[in-house]
Write a protein that holds these residues in place. Structure first.
Motif, PDB file in Angstrom:
ATOM      1  N   ALA A  39      28.924  37.272  39.445  1.00 55.79           N
ATOM      2  CA  ALA A  39      29.871  36.188  39.222  1.00 55.79           C
ATOM      3  C   ALA A  39      31.127  36.643  38.503  1.00 55.79           C
ATOM      4  CB  ALA A  39      29.207  35.083  38.398  1.00 55.79           C
ATOM      5  N   LEU A  40      31.200  37.879  38.094  1.00 54.44           N
ATOM      6  CA  LEU A  40      32.325  38.340  37.298  1.00 54.44           C
ATOM      7  C   LEU A  40      33.412  38.922  38.187  1.00 54.44           C
ATOM      8  CD1 LEU A  40      30.265  40.095  34.505  1.00 54.44           C
ATOM      9  CD2 LEU A  40      30.990  37.724  34.665  1.00 54.44           C
ATOM     10  N   ARG A  41      34.665  38.651  37.884  1.00 55.07           N
ATOM     11  CA  ARG A  41      35.794  39.157  38.665  1.00 55.07           C
ATOM     12  C   ARG A  41      36.882  39.649  37.712  1.00 55.07           C
ATOM     13  NH1 ARG A  41      32.311  39.208  41.477  1.00 55.07           N
ATOM     14  NH2 ARG A  41      31.991  38.143  43.451  1.00 55.07           N
ATOM     15  N   VAL A  42      37.789  40.469  38.154  1.00 59.51           N
ATOM     16  CA  VAL A  42      38.730  41.163  37.286  1.00 59.51           C
ATOM     17  C   VAL A  42      40.054  40.432  37.191  1.00 59.51           C
ATOM     18  CG1 VAL A  42      39.763  42.577  39.074  1.00 59.51           C
ATOM     19  CG2 VAL A  42      39.718  43.391  36.763  1.00 59.51           C
ATOM     20  N   ALA A  43      40.633  40.449  36.007  1.00 59.04           N
ATOM     21  CA  ALA A  43      42.008  39.980  35.873  1.00 59.04           C
ATOM     22  C   ALA A  43      42.922  41.113  36.265  1.00 59.04           C
ATOM     23  CB  ALA A  43      42.284  39.588  34.417  1.00 59.04           C
ATOM     24  N   PHE A  89      32.999  45.204  48.867  1.00 59.83           N
ATOM     25  CA  PHE A  89      33.745  46.239  48.142  1.00 59.83           C
ATOM     26  C   PHE A  89      34.688  45.635  47.095  1.00 59.83           C
ATOM     27  CE2 PHE A  89      32.405  48.019  52.123  1.00 59.83           C
ATOM     28  CZ  PHE A  89      32.009  49.299  51.796  1.00 59.83           C
ATOM     29  N   PHE A  90      35.473  44.640  47.473  1.00 56.76           N
ATOM     30  CA  PHE A  90      36.435  44.055  46.540  1.00 56.76           C
ATOM     31  C   PHE A  90      35.722  43.308  45.415  1.00 56.76           C
ATOM     32  CE2 PHE A  90      39.703  40.869  45.370  1.00 56.76           C
ATOM     33  CZ  PHE A  90      40.741  41.728  45.066  1.00 56.76           C
ATOM     34  N   CYS A  91      34.818  42.380  45.786  1.00 56.76           N
ATOM     35  CA  CYS A  91      34.137  41.571  44.775  1.00 56.76           C
ATOM     36  C   CYS A  91      33.220  42.384  43.850  1.00 56.76           C
ATOM     37  CB  CYS A  91      33.345  40.451  45.456  1.00 56.76           C
ATOM     38  SG  CYS A  91      34.382  39.193  46.222  1.00 56.76           S
ATOM     39  N   PRO A  92      32.396  43.318  44.377  1.00 57.44           N
ATOM     40  CA  PRO A  92      31.566  44.095  43.441  1.00 57.44           C
ATOM     41  C   PRO A  92      32.360  44.896  42.427  1.00 57.44           C
ATOM     42  CG  PRO A  92      30.718  44.286  45.677  1.00 57.44           C
ATOM     43  CD  PRO A  92      32.029  43.579  45.783  1.00 57.44           C
ATOM     44  N   ASN A  93      33.494  45.443  42.822  1.00 55.88           N
ATOM     45  CA  ASN A  93      34.308  46.175  41.859  1.00 55.88           C
ATOM     46  C   ASN A  93      34.937  45.247  40.833  1.00 55.88           C
ATOM     47  OD1 ASN A  93      34.164  49.028  42.551  1.00 55.88           O
ATOM     48  ND2 ASN A  93      35.125  48.466  44.483  1.00 55.88           N
ATOM     49  N   LEU A  94      35.309  44.045  41.259  1.00 55.66           N
ATOM     50  CA  LEU A  94      35.781  43.058  40.299  1.00 55.66           C
ATOM     51  C   LEU A  94      34.681  42.718  39.305  1.00 55.66           C
ATOM     52  CD1 LEU A  94      37.790  40.584  42.557  1.00 55.66           C
ATOM     53  CD2 LEU A  94      38.682  42.331  41.050  1.00 55.66           C
ATOM     54  N   SER A  95      33.455  42.632  39.798  1.00 54.54           N
ATOM     55  CA  SER A  95      32.326  42.360  38.912  1.00 54.54           C
ATOM     56  C   SER A  95      32.161  43.460  37.873  1.00 54.54           C
ATOM     57  CB  SER A  95      31.043  42.221  39.746  1.00 54.54           C
ATOM     58  OG  SER A  95      29.916  42.145  38.923  1.00 54.54           O
ATOM     59  N   VAL A 104      35.576  31.215  36.853  1.00 58.13           N
ATOM     60  CA  VAL A 104      36.685  30.416  37.395  1.00 58.13           C
ATOM     61  C   VAL A 104      37.958  31.227  37.555  1.00 58.13           C
ATOM     62  CG1 VAL A 104      35.782  28.263  36.465  1.00 58.13           C
ATOM     63  CG2 VAL A 104      37.315  29.647  35.074  1.00 58.13           C
ATOM     64  N   THR A 105      37.928  32.494  37.183  1.00 61.66           N
ATOM     65  CA  THR A 105      39.122  33.320  37.368  1.00 61.66           C
ATOM     66  C   THR A 105      38.844  34.467  38.325  1.00 61.66           C
ATOM     67  OG1 THR A 105      38.531  34.551  35.358  1.00 61.66           O
ATOM     68  CG2 THR A 105      40.115  32.753  35.132  1.00 61.66           C
ATOM     69  N   PHE A 106      38.000  35.409  37.899  1.00 66.01           N
ATOM     70  CA  PHE A 106      37.817  36.620  38.682  1.00 66.01           C
ATOM     71  C   PHE A 106      36.955  36.386  39.918  1.00 66.01           C
ATOM     72  CE2 PHE A 106      38.101  38.387  34.195  1.00 66.01           C
ATOM     73  CZ  PHE A 106      39.475  38.247  34.212  1.00 66.01           C
ATOM     74  N   LEU A 107      35.983  35.475  39.821  1.00 71.01           N
ATOM     75  CA  LEU A 107      35.244  35.116  41.024  1.00 71.01           C
ATOM     76  C   LEU A 107      36.176  34.474  42.037  1.00 71.01           C
ATOM     77  CD1 LEU A 107      32.609  34.868  42.547  1.00 71.01           C
ATOM     78  CD2 LEU A 107      32.220  32.688  41.414  1.00 71.01           C
ATOM     79  N   SER A 134      40.384  48.753  47.967  1.00 72.44           N
ATOM     80  CA  SER A 134      39.952  47.614  48.772  1.00 72.44           C
ATOM     81  C   SER A 134      41.056  46.569  48.878  1.00 72.44           C
ATOM     82  CB  SER A 134      38.685  46.995  48.171  1.00 72.44           C
ATOM     83  OG  SER A 134      38.892  46.593  46.823  1.00 72.44           O
ATOM     84  N   ALA A 135      41.860  46.412  47.822  1.00 74.65           N
ATOM     85  CA  ALA A 135      42.999  45.499  47.910  1.00 74.65           C
ATOM     86  C   ALA A 135      44.011  45.977  48.943  1.00 74.65           C
ATOM     87  CB  ALA A 135      43.669  45.364  46.537  1.00 74.65           C
ATOM     88  N   MET A 136      44.215  47.288  49.032  1.00 76.00           N
ATOM     89  CA  MET A 136      45.117  47.829  50.042  1.00 76.00           C
ATOM     90  C   MET A 136      44.561  47.604  51.445  1.00 76.00           C
ATOM     91  SD  MET A 136      47.691  48.948  48.366  1.00 76.00           S
ATOM     92  CE  MET A 136      48.545  49.794  49.684  1.00 76.00           C
TER      93      MET A 136
END
Length: 588
Positions: free
Chosen positions: A6-10, A119-125, A140-143, A433-435
């Protein structure tokens, strides 16, 4: 997979800005108008002849027209779709490239979904775990960053060109009305339930405010710097409200400072991730028949680097392959090439694993392939192919430097234990992954514009149909799956919580990136009646749910779901009739 998913990166905003910022920094002079709904996107904006005039030319002149008309040139992207349609094939075979483009369009949606989910979401986690953020803030932010990555990147890419801005407006509104009617109605049909009252009212009110602000922006015809920042500020206020409401709710119940569970109603959770969580719990018990304990070795052993590399690059799970149905296997075969390329270029850090998913030979390879992928996709490879002093290309310099770094890391680390700086690979994986997502979104927008020119369709109708459906289809299936598995409340909350991020950040960031020091306002010109129908239909659907759901004491049944789906079908009919000029304004 535990609750750490559930965790995502700012920081996704800054990366998105780096990816699309070049689209706005190259313009100077008066503000460029972003056409939000007309057929002649780009015409009347000092771009000369409209590219849509190609359909009126003779077959022998179409290729020359496409090559010589500035409005037909695609500033970004790797493929010339218009040239391929009108120059590579004779006019009689035009359906052939169109069919190929449609298949490629569908595959681009697969690329977007696989990249974001695996790839994108797990790294944000992993990044969020490294930053030690609370579950409420991360949820509510990084997810939301991870779940809305395809939508937001598509909007940013579309807003970067005045000729495709209608795609962004159509997709943001179209996805909103699709999710809040078809997906929400489907959940009520599959599993009638009682909605969480306070989270529902909070999310609907915020979404109605966002839609109303967008309606005002379209009415006045422009968006200023303060208004674009206001969109982002409203989302920050929404995050603050979610955290405050969750804290108040726990305080009223007398709970301690423990973290909320993964089924917290205020979370904007992607239900497919919840499915993985449920299966992970089952695997840890005797309830899951495929735990795989019999395959574990009796004595510990150390695999060679070559074996680790081969295993890490294998995208197939033999046990899962055996027990899955044929259609899952067919879809998996289509995804294997994408997953293999992504495995070669994108590192993934998994905090739920003991070794944090440390694969020494593959991670060292990522040190080379990741930067190369970034430099070769940034600005469609223009920076990577640039030659220093006209002799040495930039991509070769990047490859040389990254190779030296990869060798150093390989020599100073071990296969069995990740290094202390392993979390840095999560940032690299997030960037790469963002690229990938940005590159796929750019090609997707270019294909949709090409199809619009070929079939003489406005960008708005393409945005509210193909782009909106493509970006929402994954969430549709996962939402309905969660409802069938007994979690309709969480799936219903995700319908309204996730799209708030898409509209506020998609519009706010997309327009903000087009502003420069000499251009502090961006014009939005909704000259088409379809834009107003789209905005009005979305607002009316939200008002309907805002009134009907509390009137039913938040008990949502099949009658409510049927009404929502019928409403969307009626809206779609009106939108298509308006597009084809069956419904139009009578001139006064």
């Amino acid at each position: 997979m535990g609750p750490l998913w559930a965790l995502r990166v700012a920081g996704a905003l800054s990366v998105a800005g780096a990816l699309a910022g070049h689209g706005g920094s190259q313009r100077s002079g008066p503000p460029a108008a972003l056409d939000a709904g007309t057929r002649g996107d780009g015409a009347g904006h000092d771009r000369g002849v409209d590219c849509r005039e190609v359909r009126k030319r003779n077959s022998s002149e179409r290729c020359r027209f496409v090559r010589g008309t500035p409005d037909c040139r695609l500033d970004d992207g790797f493929l010339d779709y218009l040239g391929g349609a009108f120059c590579a094939f004779p006019a009689a075979l035009l359906p052939l490239p169109v069919g190929l483009y449609v298949l490629w369009l569908l595959y681009l949606f697969v690329i977007l979904g696989v990249t974001a989910e695996k790839f994108f979401c797990p790294n944000l986690s992993a990044i969020s775990t490294t930053l030690k953020l609370s579950h409420n803030v991360a949820g509510v932010t990084f997810l939301a960053f991870g779940n809305g990555a395809p939508d937001v990147f598509s909007a940013v890419v579309a807003f970067s060109d005045p000729r495709t801005a209608g795609l962004a407006v159509g997709a943001v509104f179209g996805a909103g009305i699709f999710v809040t009617t078809v997906v929400a109605g489907g959940i009520a049909l599959v599993k009638p339930f009682a909605a969480a009252s306070r989270p529902f009212l909070r999310d609907v009110i915020f979404y109605m405010v966002a839609v109303f602000l967008t309606f005002l922006i379209l009415y006045f015809g422009h968006i200023t710097l303060g208004e674009a920042l206001g969109y982002l500020g409203l989302y920050v206020f929404y995050v603050f409200t979610v955290v405050l409401c969750t804290w108040i709710h726990r305080w009223q119940r007398g709970d301690g400072p423990s973290q909320p569970g993964p089924w917290e109603p205020g979370w904007a959770v992607r239900p497919s991730q919840a499915v993985d969580w449920v299966q992970g719990v089952l695997r840890s018990t005797a309830l899951w028949p495929y735990a795989g304990d019999e395959y574990r070795p009796l004595l510990p052993h150390h695999d060679s680097s070559l074996h680790i590399l081969g295993t890490a690059l294998n995208p197939l799970d033999k046990q899962k392959w055996r027990r899955k149905p044929w259609y899952w296997r067919l879809f998996k075969v289509l995804k294997v090439p994408v997953e293999l390329v992504l495995l070669l270029t994108v590192p993934v850090v998994d905090p739920d694993k003991d070794d944090l998913n440390w694969k020494r030979p593959l991670n060292c390879l990522h040190i080379i392939t990741g930067p190369l992928l970034c430099i070769l996709t940034l600005n469609s490879g223009a920076y990577g192919l640039y030659q220093i002093q006209g002799v040495f290309p930039v991509w070769a310099l990047v490859a040389l430097a990254s190779s030296v770094l990869a060798i150093i890391i390989f020599v100073t680390t071990r296969n069995e234990e990740p290094p202390k700086y392993h979390c840095v690979f999560a940032f690299l994986g997030f960037l790469v992954s963002a690229m990938w997502i940005n590159a796929a979104a750019t090609e997707l927008v270019n294909i949709l514009r090409t199809l619009g020119i070929i079939f003489d369709l406005s960008n708005t109708v393409l945005g509210l149909t193909l782009l909106a459906w493509g970006n929402s289809i994954g969430d549709t299936f996962s939402d309905l799956t969660m409802a069938r598995q007994g979690y309709p409340r969480m799936a219903f909350s995700a319908c309204f919580g996730g799209i708030i991020f898409n509209i506020l950040v998609g519009v706010g960031l997309g327009c903000l990136l087009q502003m420069t020091s000499s251009q502090m306002a961006v014009k939005l010109e909704p000259d088409s009646l379809l834009v107003w129908i789209l905005a009005g239909a979305l607002g009316l659907s939200l008002v309907f749910s805002f009134v009907v759901v509390p009137a039913q004491c938040f008990q949502l049944g099949r009658a409510y779901g049927t009404c929502l789906i019928l409403y969307y079908l009626a809206f779609l009919c009106v939108a298509l009739l308006t597009e084809f000029q069956v419904i139009h304004l009578v001139p006064t």
